[in-house]
Design a protein around this motif. Structure first.
Motif, PDB file in Angstrom:
ATOM      1  N   GLU A  67     -50.635 -46.628  -4.516  1.00  0.00           N
ATOM      2  CA  GLU A  67     -51.818 -47.147  -3.840  1.00  0.00           C
ATOM      3  C   GLU A  67     -51.718 -47.014  -2.315  1.00  0.00           C
ATOM      4  O   GLU A  67     -52.733 -46.913  -1.625  1.00  0.00           O
ATOM      5  N   TYR A  68     -50.467 -47.007  -1.816  1.00  0.00           N
ATOM      6  CA  TYR A  68     -50.255 -46.954  -0.369  1.00  0.00           C
ATOM      7  C   TYR A  68     -49.625 -45.629   0.067  1.00  0.00           C
ATOM      8  O   TYR A  68     -48.973 -45.569   1.116  1.00  0.00           O
ATOM      9  N   ALA A  69     -49.823 -44.601  -0.715  1.00  0.00           N
ATOM     10  CA  ALA A  69     -49.195 -43.313  -0.412  1.00  0.00           C
ATOM     11  C   ALA A  69     -49.584 -42.787   0.966  1.00  0.00           C
ATOM     12  O   ALA A  69     -48.798 -42.097   1.627  1.00  0.00           O
ATOM     13  N   GLN A  70     -50.794 -43.111   1.414  1.00  0.00           N
ATOM     14  CA  GLN A  70     -51.268 -42.595   2.709  1.00  0.00           C
ATOM     15  C   GLN A  70     -50.444 -43.122   3.875  1.00  0.00           C
ATOM     16  O   GLN A  70     -50.468 -42.554   4.977  1.00  0.00           O
ATOM     17  N   LEU A  71     -49.662 -44.178   3.659  1.00  0.00           N
ATOM     18  CA  LEU A  71     -48.828 -44.726   4.728  1.00  0.00           C
ATOM     19  C   LEU A  71     -47.528 -43.941   4.931  1.00  0.00           C
ATOM     20  O   LEU A  71     -46.828 -44.158   5.914  1.00  0.00           O
ATOM     21  N   ARG A  72     -47.200 -43.075   3.972  1.00  0.00           N
ATOM     22  CA  ARG A  72     -45.986 -42.243   4.051  1.00  0.00           C
ATOM     23  C   ARG A  72     -44.736 -43.104   4.235  1.00  0.00           C
ATOM     24  O   ARG A  72     -43.780 -42.727   4.927  1.00  0.00           O
ATOM     25  N   ALA A  73     -44.759 -44.250   3.589  1.00  0.00           N
ATOM     26  CA  ALA A  73     -43.696 -45.241   3.808  1.00  0.00           C
ATOM     27  C   ALA A  73     -42.330 -44.769   3.325  1.00  0.00           C
ATOM     28  O   ALA A  73     -41.300 -45.243   3.821  1.00  0.00           O
ATOM     29  N   TYR A  74     -42.307 -43.843   2.366  1.00  0.00           N
ATOM     30  CA  TYR A  74     -41.009 -43.431   1.833  1.00  0.00           C
ATOM     31  C   TYR A  74     -40.243 -42.558   2.824  1.00  0.00           C
ATOM     32  O   TYR A  74     -39.012 -42.516   2.792  1.00  0.00           O
ATOM     33  N   TYR A  75     -40.957 -41.877   3.699  1.00  0.00           N
ATOM     34  CA  TYR A  75     -40.267 -41.130   4.758  1.00  0.00           C
ATOM     35  C   TYR A  75     -39.546 -42.107   5.684  1.00  0.00           C
ATOM     36  O   TYR A  75     -38.358 -41.930   5.999  1.00  0.00           O
ATOM     37  N   GLY A  76     -40.248 -43.115   6.127  1.00  0.00           N
ATOM     38  CA  GLY A  76     -39.631 -44.113   6.998  1.00  0.00           C
ATOM     39  C   GLY A  76     -38.521 -44.868   6.303  1.00  0.00           C
ATOM     40  O   GLY A  76     -37.507 -45.232   6.919  1.00  0.00           O
ATOM     41  N   LEU A  77     -38.686 -45.089   4.994  1.00  0.00           N
ATOM     42  CA  LEU A  77     -37.668 -45.792   4.234  1.00  0.00           C
ATOM     43  C   LEU A  77     -36.371 -44.992   4.205  1.00  0.00           C
ATOM     44  O   LEU A  77     -35.278 -45.551   4.374  1.00  0.00           O
ATOM     45  N   ASN A  78     -36.473 -43.686   4.000  1.00  0.00           N
ATOM     46  CA  ASN A  78     -35.264 -42.865   3.985  1.00  0.00           C
ATOM     47  C   ASN A  78     -34.576 -42.869   5.350  1.00  0.00           C
ATOM     48  O   ASN A  78     -33.339 -42.830   5.434  1.00  0.00           O
ATOM     49  N   TRP A  79     -35.345 -42.921   6.414  1.00  0.00           N
ATOM     50  CA  TRP A  79     -34.746 -43.031   7.738  1.00  0.00           C
ATOM     51  C   TRP A  79     -33.999 -44.355   7.889  1.00  0.00           C
ATOM     52  O   TRP A  79     -32.882 -44.391   8.418  1.00  0.00           O
ATOM     53  N   GLN A  80     -34.575 -45.440   7.376  1.00  0.00           N
ATOM     54  CA  GLN A  80     -33.904 -46.737   7.420  1.00  0.00           C
ATOM     55  C   GLN A  80     -32.620 -46.719   6.596  1.00  0.00           C
ATOM     56  O   GLN A  80     -31.618 -47.343   6.983  1.00  0.00           O
ATOM     57  N   ARG A  81     -32.644 -46.010   5.486  1.00  0.00           N
ATOM     58  CA  ARG A  81     -31.435 -45.870   4.669  1.00  0.00           C
ATOM     59  C   ARG A  81     -30.330 -45.180   5.466  1.00  0.00           C
ATOM     60  O   ARG A  81     -29.160 -45.572   5.422  1.00  0.00           O
ATOM     61  N   MET A  82     -30.709 -44.117   6.177  1.00  0.00           N
ATOM     62  CA  MET A  82     -29.719 -43.397   6.983  1.00  0.00           C
ATOM     63  C   MET A  82     -29.140 -44.292   8.071  1.00  0.00           C
ATOM     64  O   MET A  82     -27.922 -44.276   8.314  1.00  0.00           O
ATOM     65  N   LEU A  83     -29.981 -45.070   8.727  1.00  0.00           N
ATOM     66  CA  LEU A  83     -29.498 -45.963   9.779  1.00  0.00           C
ATOM     67  C   LEU A  83     -28.537 -47.006   9.204  1.00  0.00           C
ATOM     68  O   LEU A  83     -27.503 -47.324   9.814  1.00  0.00           O
ATOM     69  N   TRP A  84     -28.874 -47.541   8.035  1.00  0.00           N
ATOM     70  CA  TRP A  84     -27.973 -48.507   7.398  1.00  0.00           C
ATOM     71  C   TRP A  84     -26.659 -47.832   7.042  1.00  0.00           C
ATOM     72  O   TRP A  84     -25.571 -48.391   7.287  1.00  0.00           O
ATOM     73  N   ALA A  85     -26.723 -46.620   6.461  1.00  0.00           N
ATOM     74  CA  ALA A  85     -25.509 -45.892   6.083  1.00  0.00           C
ATOM     75  C   ALA A  85     -24.626 -45.634   7.306  1.00  0.00           C
ATOM     76  O   ALA A  85     -23.400 -45.777   7.250  1.00  0.00           O
ATOM     77  N   LYS A  86     -25.256 -45.255   8.418  1.00  0.00           N
ATOM     78  CA  LYS A  86     -24.503 -45.029   9.643  1.00  0.00           C
ATOM     79  C   LYS A  86     -23.803 -46.307  10.108  1.00  0.00           C
ATOM     80  O   LYS A  86     -22.663 -46.277  10.583  1.00  0.00           O
ATOM     81  N   SER A  87     -24.469 -47.437   9.938  1.00  0.00           N
ATOM     82  CA  SER A  87     -23.877 -48.714  10.353  1.00  0.00           C
ATOM     83  C   SER A  87     -22.649 -49.054   9.519  1.00  0.00           C
ATOM     84  O   SER A  87     -21.812 -49.870   9.942  1.00  0.00           O
ATOM     85  N   LYS A  88     -22.530 -48.440   8.345  1.00  0.00           N
ATOM     86  CA  LYS A  88     -21.383 -48.660   7.464  1.00  0.00           C
ATOM     87  C   LYS A  88     -20.321 -47.563   7.612  1.00  0.00           C
ATOM     88  O   LYS A  88     -19.353 -47.527   6.849  1.00  0.00           O
ATOM     89  N   GLY A  89     -20.537 -46.661   8.559  1.00  0.00           N
ATOM     90  CA  GLY A  89     -19.542 -45.630   8.818  1.00  0.00           C
ATOM     91  C   GLY A  89     -19.789 -44.303   8.140  1.00  0.00           C
ATOM     92  O   GLY A  89     -18.960 -43.384   8.247  1.00  0.00           O
ATOM     93  N   ALA A  90     -20.908 -44.162   7.437  1.00  0.00           N
ATOM     94  CA  ALA A  90     -21.193 -42.895   6.753  1.00  0.00           C
ATOM     95  C   ALA A  90     -21.606 -41.828   7.753  1.00  0.00           C
ATOM     96  O   ALA A  90     -22.277 -42.111   8.751  1.00  0.00           O
ATOM     97  N   THR A  91     -21.204 -40.587   7.475  1.00  0.00           N
ATOM     98  CA  THR A  91     -21.590 -39.448   8.304  1.00  0.00           C
ATOM     99  C   THR A  91     -22.361 -38.397   7.506  1.00  0.00           C
ATOM    100  O   THR A  91     -22.742 -37.363   8.054  1.00  0.00           O
ATOM    101  N   SER A  92     -22.565 -38.669   6.214  1.00  0.00           N
ATOM    102  CA  SER A  92     -23.293 -37.732   5.354  1.00  0.00           C
ATOM    103  C   SER A  92     -24.187 -38.524   4.412  1.00  0.00           C
ATOM    104  O   SER A  92     -23.774 -39.564   3.884  1.00  0.00           O
ATOM    105  N   PHE A  93     -25.412 -38.032   4.205  1.00  0.00           N
ATOM    106  CA  PHE A  93     -26.406 -38.731   3.377  1.00  0.00           C
ATOM    107  C   PHE A  93     -26.814 -37.811   2.236  1.00  0.00           C
ATOM    108  O   PHE A  93     -27.331 -36.713   2.463  1.00  0.00           O
TER     109      PHE A  93
END
Length: 358
Positions: free
Chosen positions: A255-281
């Protein structure tokens, strides 16, 4: 020498995997504990002069009505040091003897290896490649995309293709707010996954599965939720082990596909992973059939669009431990597996319907 680790060594075992050249969460003791309701895990180290070189977690599943087990090493073994590869010729016979003692009739594995020479070495010690008709190539995905996220956030974002950068920024500019959730937020995740499963025509797991995942994995996993005006629009679970992170579960509300929220969500995942020391996603798998005619071509294109490196693993292999029982398994297992999948799907569907009713 191969040895079974002691119960109080699981933390040490997981640290070895996390600090190895190629960490894989599916080989950790903590993930095996999470899966222990379906499998019985065993954790082994192969050591030379007291130095651990190879780690492997074996999951055992009992055959119906028989005292024998299928042994499965998801994404294993793990080479703890690059020199560990030279010890594999001695490692495999010791492991086979140990699994025979444990009642295994076959060993299945799908290591996170990409070198064809490593596949040939497996064949040389008695492993047989498994040809799967599953869309992702096996129990674990045979192919994936992995993005280097070692750079600072601004530099990392700048390295992502321009169109995807726009899509990443778009949700927050249009009112989407991202936050890290807890077990109490699993209903929001379930709403997203159920909406996704209805569109994609697959059966997901029930809420208890994700609640237990977050509880057992602790700081190694994160539930991240995107909302607009307090309405959930996207949600996901990400797992980290050492320098590697994986996007394991997730989706968005159609219903909210027009917001493209999953792109931003994946970016947030990367930021969280980086905060835990990850260098590869790791985007957690793309279909083997990547042609434009494939029903999963859109998924492939989405994961490709972030600019990661395409990775193809060597796939699944099996080795007989008890040849006659293995032949029986090869002959009759397809029917048994189909029946088990049907029953499991029915149970998950019933559990999901109960969750929806609540």
């Amino acid at each position: 020498m191969l040895r079974l680790i002691k119960p109080d060594e699981t933390g040490y075992f997981d640290n070895l995997i996390a600090n190895s050249p190629g960490p894989e969460f599916a080989q950790t003791a903590v993930w095996a504990h999470f899966k222990s309701q379906s499998w019985r895990p065993l954790h082994y180290l192969y050591e030379e002069a007291g130095e651990p070189l190879i780690a492997i977690t074996i999951w055992l599943r009992k055959l119906p009505l028989l005292p024998f087990y299928l042994a499965y090493a998801p994404r294993g073994p793990i080479l703890l040091k690059t020199v560990g590869e030279s010890s594999l010729p001695e490692f495999w016979p010791e492991l086979r003897i140990e699994l025979h003692k444990r009642g295994a009739f076959a060993l299945k594995l799908d290591p996170a290896w990409t070198d064809d020479l490593q596949a040939e070495q497996l064949k040389a010690v008695g492993f047989r490649p498994v040809h799967s008709d599953q869309p992702f190539g096996g129990i674990q995905p045979k192919c994936t995309f992995r993005l280097d996220i070692a750079a600072e956030p601004d530099e990392l974002l700048a390295s992502i293709p321009k169109k995807i950068r726009y899509n990443i920024r778009y949700p927050e500019k249009n009112g989407v707010v991202y936050r890290q959730g807890t077990k109490a937020d699993v209903p929001d995740l379930m709403a997203v996954l159920q909406d996704t499963s209805r569109r994609k025509k697959f059966l997901g797991r029930n809420a208890a599965y994700y609640e237990r995942l977050l509880e057992v994995m602790g700081e190694r996993a994160a539930l991240i939720i995107g909302t607009k005006d307090e309405q959930v629009v996207a949600a996901s679970i990400t797992i980290v082990c050492g320098r590697q992170a994986w996007a394991v579960y997730g989706g968005m509300m159609r219903e909210y596909a027009q917001l493209r929220a999953y792109y931003g969500l994946n970016w947030q995942r990367m930021l969280w992973a980086k905060s835990k020391g990850a260098t590869s996603f790791d985007f957690s798998g793309v279909p083997v059939d990547r042609s434009e005619d494939s029903p999963l071509y859109g998924l492939y294109q989405f994961k490709k669009s972030f600019g990661g490196d395409f990775v193809e693993f060597i796939g699944e292999f099996e080795q007989p431990v008890r040849p006659f029982l293995y032949w029986c398994w090869q002959t009759f297992a397809p029917w048994v597996i189909k029946a088990r999948k049907w029953l499991a799907a029915r149970r998950r569907q019933s559990a999901t319907e109960m969750d929806e009713a609540k």
